[in-house]
Design a protein around this motif. Structure first.
Motif, PDB file in Angstrom:
ATOM      1  N   LEU A 247       0.830  -1.207   0.000  1.00 40.80           N
ATOM      2  CA  LEU A 247       0.000   0.000   0.000  1.00 40.80           C
ATOM      3  C   LEU A 247       0.865   1.259   0.000  1.00 40.80           C
ATOM      4  CD1 LEU A 247      -2.779  -1.191   2.483  1.00 40.80           C
ATOM      5  CD2 LEU A 247      -3.096  -0.661   0.064  1.00 40.80           C
ATOM      6  N   ALA A 248       1.987   1.210   0.753  1.00 43.35           N
ATOM      7  CA  ALA A 248       2.890   2.370   0.799  1.00 43.35           C
ATOM      8  C   ALA A 248       3.501   2.619  -0.577  1.00 43.35           C
ATOM      9  CB  ALA A 248       3.982   2.124   1.838  1.00 43.35           C
ATOM     10  N   LEU A 249       3.863   1.506  -1.238  1.00 39.73           N
ATOM     11  CA  LEU A 249       4.437   1.613  -2.578  1.00 39.73           C
ATOM     12  C   LEU A 249       3.419   2.199  -3.551  1.00 39.73           C
ATOM     13  CD1 LEU A 249       7.266   0.807  -3.389  1.00 39.73           C
ATOM     14  CD2 LEU A 249       6.382  -1.387  -4.199  1.00 39.73           C
ATOM     15  N   LEU A 250       2.183   1.739  -3.419  1.00 42.50           N
ATOM     16  CA  LEU A 250       1.118   2.249  -4.294  1.00 42.50           C
ATOM     17  C   LEU A 250       0.949   3.745  -4.078  1.00 42.50           C
ATOM     18  CD1 LEU A 250      -1.378   1.761  -6.208  1.00 42.50           C
ATOM     19  CD2 LEU A 250      -2.737   1.628  -4.124  1.00 42.50           C
ATOM     20  N   GLU A 251       0.985   4.155  -2.810  1.00 41.87           N
ATOM     21  CA  GLU A 251       0.773   5.585  -2.527  1.00 41.87           C
ATOM     22  C   GLU A 251       1.872   6.428  -3.164  1.00 41.87           C
ATOM     23  OE1 GLU A 251      -0.235   6.542   1.481  1.00 41.87           O
ATOM     24  OE2 GLU A 251      -0.798   8.574   0.894  1.00 41.87           O
ATOM     25  N   SER A 252       3.104   5.916  -3.077  1.00 42.84           N
ATOM     26  CA  SER A 252       4.196   6.699  -3.660  1.00 42.84           C
ATOM     27  C   SER A 252       4.043   6.772  -5.185  1.00 42.84           C
ATOM     28  CB  SER A 252       5.553   6.085  -3.274  1.00 42.84           C
ATOM     29  OG  SER A 252       5.678   4.823  -3.874  1.00 42.84           O
ATOM     30  N   ARG A 253       3.606   5.686  -5.800  1.00 45.97           N
ATOM     31  CA  ARG A 253       3.428   5.685  -7.262  1.00 45.97           C
ATOM     32  C   ARG A 253       2.271   6.601  -7.674  1.00 45.97           C
ATOM     33  NH1 ARG A 253       4.495  -0.744  -7.321  1.00 45.97           N
ATOM     34  NH2 ARG A 253       6.740  -0.622  -7.643  1.00 45.97           N
ATOM     35  N   ILE A 257       2.122   9.911 -10.153  1.00 48.27           N
ATOM     36  CA  ILE A 257       1.138  10.048 -11.243  1.00 48.27           C
ATOM     37  C   ILE A 257       0.323  11.331 -11.066  1.00 48.27           C
ATOM     38  CG2 ILE A 257      -0.974   9.015 -12.206  1.00 48.27           C
ATOM     39  CD1 ILE A 257       0.260   6.251 -11.573  1.00 48.27           C
ATOM     40  N   LYS A 258      -0.066  11.582  -9.845  1.00 49.79           N
ATOM     41  CA  LYS A 258      -0.873  12.774  -9.547  1.00 49.79           C
ATOM     42  C   LYS A 258      -0.091  14.046  -9.913  1.00 49.79           C
ATOM     43  CE  LYS A 258      -3.727  15.592  -7.298  1.00 49.79           C
ATOM     44  NZ  LYS A 258      -4.951  16.030  -7.909  1.00 49.79           N
ATOM     45  N   ARG A 259       1.209  14.054  -9.534  1.00 54.07           N
ATOM     46  CA  ARG A 259       2.039  15.237  -9.794  1.00 54.07           C
ATOM     47  C   ARG A 259       2.187  15.472 -11.292  1.00 54.07           C
ATOM     48  NH1 ARG A 259       5.962  13.809  -6.669  1.00 54.07           N
ATOM     49  NH2 ARG A 259       7.459  13.157  -8.262  1.00 54.07           N
ATOM     50  N   ARG A 260       2.524  14.391 -12.022  1.00 52.56           N
ATOM     51  CA  ARG A 260       2.703  14.514 -13.475  1.00 52.56           C
ATOM     52  C   ARG A 260       1.394  14.959 -14.155  1.00 52.56           C
ATOM     53  NH1 ARG A 260       7.517  14.050 -12.548  1.00 52.56           N
ATOM     54  NH2 ARG A 260       8.885  12.386 -13.276  1.00 52.56           N
ATOM     55  N   ALA A 261       0.279  14.397 -13.695  1.00 49.29           N
ATOM     56  CA  ALA A 261      -1.018  14.744 -14.295  1.00 49.29           C
ATOM     57  C   ALA A 261      -1.373  16.196 -13.998  1.00 49.29           C
ATOM     58  CB  ALA A 261      -2.098  13.818 -13.758  1.00 49.29           C
ATOM     59  N   ALA A 262      -1.060  16.623 -12.783  1.00 46.95           N
ATOM     60  CA  ALA A 262      -1.371  18.004 -12.409  1.00 46.95           C
ATOM     61  C   ALA A 262      -0.563  18.975 -13.268  1.00 46.95           C
ATOM     62  CB  ALA A 262      -1.092  18.200 -10.928  1.00 46.95           C
ATOM     63  N   GLU A 263       0.691  18.587 -13.587  1.00 45.11           N
ATOM     64  CA  GLU A 263       1.530  19.455 -14.436  1.00 45.11           C
ATOM     65  C   GLU A 263       0.874  19.673 -15.798  1.00 45.11           C
ATOM     66  OE1 GLU A 263       5.703  17.796 -12.505  1.00 45.11           O
ATOM     67  OE2 GLU A 263       5.251  17.388 -14.608  1.00 45.11           O
ATOM     68  N   ARG A 264       0.108  18.636 -16.266  1.00 51.09           N
ATOM     69  CA  ARG A 264      -0.547  18.747 -17.579  1.00 51.09           C
ATOM     70  C   ARG A 264      -2.023  19.089 -17.441  1.00 51.09           C
ATOM     71  NH1 ARG A 264       2.416  15.810 -21.758  1.00 51.09           N
ATOM     72  NH2 ARG A 264       4.368  15.084 -20.867  1.00 51.09           N
ATOM     73  N   ASP A 265      -2.428  19.341 -16.199  1.00 52.33           N
ATOM     74  CA  ASP A 265      -3.813  19.716 -15.923  1.00 52.33           C
ATOM     75  C   ASP A 265      -4.802  18.622 -16.360  1.00 52.33           C
ATOM     76  OD1 ASP A 265      -5.660  21.361 -14.806  1.00 52.33           O
ATOM     77  OD2 ASP A 265      -6.026  22.524 -16.642  1.00 52.33           O
ATOM     78  N   VAL A 266      -4.409  17.376 -16.108  1.00 56.33           N
ATOM     79  CA  VAL A 266      -5.285  16.254 -16.462  1.00 56.33           C
ATOM     80  C   VAL A 266      -5.820  15.635 -15.165  1.00 56.33           C
ATOM     81  CG1 VAL A 266      -5.394  13.946 -17.534  1.00 56.33           C
ATOM     82  CG2 VAL A 266      -3.995  15.748 -18.578  1.00 56.33           C
TER      83      VAL A 266
END
Lengths: 366, 494
Positions: A247-253, A257-266
């Motif tokens: 679960l910890a690994l999933l959260e880090s992944r 993903i959230k950061r990269r998506a936010a950079e592209r506003d997706v």
């Protein structure tokens, strides 16, 4: 000729010693004499092709099918399925090139469930969602489906990176409990003891029998019997299938993903695809020792991601066996319909690109 | 029996159903228990194991004390009566005890001739009560003459009356036989006996799980789709009527064979219940081949005393055979009504009684017409047997109409068929019965003629081993296909 009086109260006749060997051998020979032809017949009647010929290279960070490849797969208890991949190796009829003007694009990542493995394309979650949104909005909606068996665990973030380059209106991440523990289980598989390896080889040999496969499908199709098995496992103090480390690994992944998506506003939407065991377990009185959907939901909340748990939307009177290939464990077309319904509803409610006006919907309905 | 609730609500675990007999789960539990039973040859150990098993099995049907209370009261009162009779109770007390056992049984089984207001206002356990009743009554009737029955201990009484292998649907074993099996000289249990027990178990499962299921499926489909075309409808009605006795035979004889095999693991030889009943060329002989433990019980405790009583009061010896017909009517009428509590079973009883009484009257008439030796010779003629067998089967099938159907359904069928259709159906049933049973008999004779070294091939243990293995595989396959959801023993409901 060897005779025995059929009356159980008759004086006992001593069994000749040779019969202690002959009779068990006769039993074995009879079983083989029936099972071998039955196996041949069942193999012809229920063919099984569960390896996708278009997916041959599993070495890269993200698993891809060969571009513009067509393959056929089939689980013994399901239909033949034609898999057509576009020029990027995604299971999508539309091109992965620049998004056509006026069209909406969903990028979907995940493993076999996301890819709709063993499910005819129009029945997959991706195709159903795109079709429902297109019908509701009156605009073309395409789903670039990067989901493929093996695209879980460490492949998740690179897969998301690739999906975001497609300029989607939303990134849909599909997760199963198996995806969470896949890396750990793969690592453990390499370190098994010799006797465990022998046992697993024996099990594989039994599993290879189509007769055993079809017998299992009959057993597992029994809703009540399966529920009893699941509830017994729930009641037992079984080790959790998903660890805290997973679960910890999933959260880090997901954070990446959230950061990269936010950079592209997706916007990112997380869909949990329950296994049949989880679905039946959720209908029972007891909670699982590891409540995976609740744990993922908590992670999604912390990361600010939209989370869909279709367990809440599948009616209790729908037999679980009707939603899955019962031996293969993958969801079938009916199972994907529930995932798609939950996803469509959430995308329309939460993602501006798919929040169509009532008029458009009414036009479609008319 | 209290039905196991199969339905399930969201948030509720399914209830555990009671153990089905025959089933693999019952067999597995019985094998483990037999191993435990065989650990010591000490009689107290074996009786103790059997008591735990018998009570444990009964408790699988319910664990509610209130639901068990009437059953327990019936058993314990029965025990007190038996002991009191054994201790020399006067004749009027004895009669009162026996009447009390009868009344208690009718009351607990809620027979429809009793007013509803008399019945207990809650549901309670009645599984196997009919068979327990026969055992208790048998002990009470024998207690005066047989000191062993009259002095039976509580442990032995419970083990005998609640014998788990025969609780659900019999067979009804005499106490004297049971006592011999569980006494100092139990039935032997070597490798050969184990093999024979396994064969009986497999044969029972095969009949119950495979053959009965197939015939029942066919019968249900026939019942659901009576064609509009009169000729087809008549043929369909004949098949429908003929299918039920075949189903009932596979269902009940399968169960019986299974429990006989299981009981052998505990060194108990249960009595046989069937002896190829459809080979019987007369209705009287049919009843000496079908549910034999029940018909023998009633012959011993109803027919013989009744005939003896009547014979003592009759001065003209020529009327004795007719008295026999009357006693047969009463006995087989009682067999019929024992099966159920409704008017349907009353009709079934009348038809059974009439069948055996008319059969007896016909025998008397034939003997008077031709003389006894000529009548006997005639009754052995192949053509006579061929026709008589078909007629007997047809009458059996006809009486059983009230077993699986009821007046409204039967009148609907009759209305649909009309007088012509009914006549055609009856003719087809009789003709079909004659031909099919004749063919089966011919096949059996031919198969038994296949011999090696002068011994029939079919009785070779090698052939039987192969056949038993095939039957077991068929049982496993059908259990898988039907998801273990086969029917129950029909006689469990009686």
């Amino acid at each position: 000729m060897a005779q025995i009086d059929p009356s159980p109260t008759a004086p006992a006749e001593r069994l000749p010693r040779r019969d202690l060997v002959i009779l068990p051998l006769l039993v074995l020979a009879t079983i083989l004499g029936v099972v071998a032809p039955a196996e041949v017949i069942v193999r012809r009647a229920y063919p099984l092709v569960d390896l996708d010929a278009c997916v041959s290279d599993l070495r890269g960070p993200v698993v891809h099918a060969r571009p513009r490849c067509v393959s056929r797969t089939k689980t013994a208890e399901g239909p033949w399925v034609v898999n057509r991949y576009n020029e990027c190796g995604y299971r999508t009829p539309e091109s992965c090139g620049p998004k056509p003007a006026g069209a909406r694009r969903i990028a979907m990542i995940g493993s076999s469930i996301a890819g709709g493995f063993l499910t005819p394309y129009p029945q997959t979650m991706a195709a159903r969602t795109a079709a429902a949104l297109a019908a509701a909005c009156g605009k073309p909606v395409e789903a670039q489906n990067l989901g493929l068996a093996g695209n879980n665990g460490r492949s998740l973030a690179p897969s998301a990176e690739e999906a975001l380059r497609l300029e989607p209106d939303v990134l849909v991440v599909t997760l199963t409990s198996h995806d969470l523990s896949a890396d750990r289980l793969a690592a453990q598989r390499g370190a098994v003891r010799p006797w465990t390896r022998l046992a697993s080889r024996l099990r594989e040999a039994v599993d290879a029998s189509r007769l055993v496969y079809m017998a299992r499908s009959l057993v597992l199709a029994d809703e009540q019997g399966y529920a009893s098995l699941v509830h017994a496992r729930q009641g037992a103090d079984a080790a959790p299938a998903v660890s805290a480390g997973d679960l910890a690994l999933l959260e880090s992944r997901l954070a990446v993903i959230k950061r990269r998506a936010a950079e592209r506003d997706v916007p990112v939407v997380l869909v949990f695809a329950p296994s049949r065991e989880e679905l039946v377990g959720a209908r029972g009185a007891a909670r699982w020792p590891d409540d995976v959907p609740a744990a993922i939901g908590e992670i999604a909340r912390r990361q600010g991601l939209d989370f869909i748990d279709p367990l809440q939307t599948i009616p209790a009177d729908v037999p679980s066996a009707s939603l899955y290939y019962v031996v293969n464990h993958h969801m079938n077309g009916r199972g994907h319909a529930y995932l798609a319904a939950a996803l469509t509803s959430r995308l329309r409610a939460a993602v501006p690109a798919f929040s169509c006006r009532a008029g458009a919907v009414a036009r479609q309905a008319g | 029996m209290l039905p196991a609730r199969a339905s399930r609500r969201r948030g509720c675990r399914p209830e555990r159903p009671s153990v089905q007999v025959p089933s693999f789960s019952f067999l597995a539990a019985a094998v483990l228990a037999a191993l435990l039973h065989g650990l010591s040859s000490d009689r107290r150990w074996r009786s103790g194991v059997l008591l735990v098993l018998n009570l444990g099995f009964l408790l699988t049907f319910t664990r509610e004390p209130l639901q068990l209370a009437p059953y327990a009261a019936f058993l314990l009162l029965g025990f007190a009566f038996v002991r009191r009779i054994g201790a020399g109770a006067p004749a009027c007390t004895r009669a009162a005890f026996i009447l009390a056992i009868l009344a208690g049984f009718f009351w607990l089984k809620r027979y429809s001739f009793l007013p509803d207001a008399l019945f207990l206002p809650f549901s309670y356990l009645t599984v196997g009560l009919s068979y327990v009743f026969f055992r208790v009554l048998h002990l009470a009737l024998d207690a005066r003459e047989d000191p062993q029955a009259g002095r039976i201990g509580l442990l032995q009484y419970l083990n005998y009356t609640l014998n788990f292998t025969a609780l659900v649907s019999g067979p009804i074993q005499r106490f004297q036989d049971y006592q011999r099996m569980t006494g100092p000289a139990p039935a032997p249990l070597g490798l050969t006996q184990l093999g024979l027990a396994a064969e009986r178990i497999v044969a029972g499962l095969f009949k119950f799980t495979v053959l009965a299921a197939v015939v029942q499926l066919a019968q249900r489909q026939l019942a659901a789709t009576l064609p509009a075309d009169p000729r087809q409808a008549a043929a369909c009605a004949a098949l429908l009527t003929a299918a039920y006795p075949v189903y009932l035979f596979f269902n009940f004889s399968g169960y019986t064979s299974f429990v006989i095999g299981v009981a052998r693991l505990f060194r108990i030889s249960l009595p046989e219940n069937f002896n190829q009943p459809f080979r019987a060329p007369s209705f009287i002989e049919y009843w000496s081949r079908w549910h034999m433990s029940l018909s023998n019980w009633l012959k011993a405790y109803v027919y013989n005393p009744l005939l003896l009583h009547a014979a003592r009061r009759v001065r003209n010896p020529k009327s004795l055979p007719y008295l026999g017909a009357g006693a047969l009517f009463v006995t087989f009428f009682l067999i019929g009504v024992w099966h159920g509590r409704t008017w349907n079973f009353f009709v079934f009883g009348v038809l059974n009684g009439a069948g055996v009484a008319l059969n007896q009257a016909y025998r008397i008439w034939l003997a008077a017409l031709l003389g006894r030796p000529a009548a006997t010779r005639l009754s052995r003629q192949p053509l006579y047997v061929f026709v008589a067998r078909g007629l007997t089967f047809s009458w059996v099938a006809f009486t059983l109409l009230w077993f699986w159907s009821d007046w409204p359904e039967l009148s609907r069928y009759a209305h649909g068929l009309g007088a012509g259709g009914l006549t055609a159906a009856a003719a087809m049933l009789i003709l079909g019965g004659c031909v099919m049973l004749g063919l089966l008999q011919a096949l059996r004779v031919a198969a038994m003629r296949l011999a090696v070294g002068g011994q029939p091939l079919l009785t070779s243990r090698y052939v039987r081993t192969v056949w038993a293995t095939l039957m077991l595989m068929a049982v496993l396959a059908v259990t898988l296909v039907t998801r273990g959801g086969g029917g129950d023993v029909v006689y469990k409901g009686f």
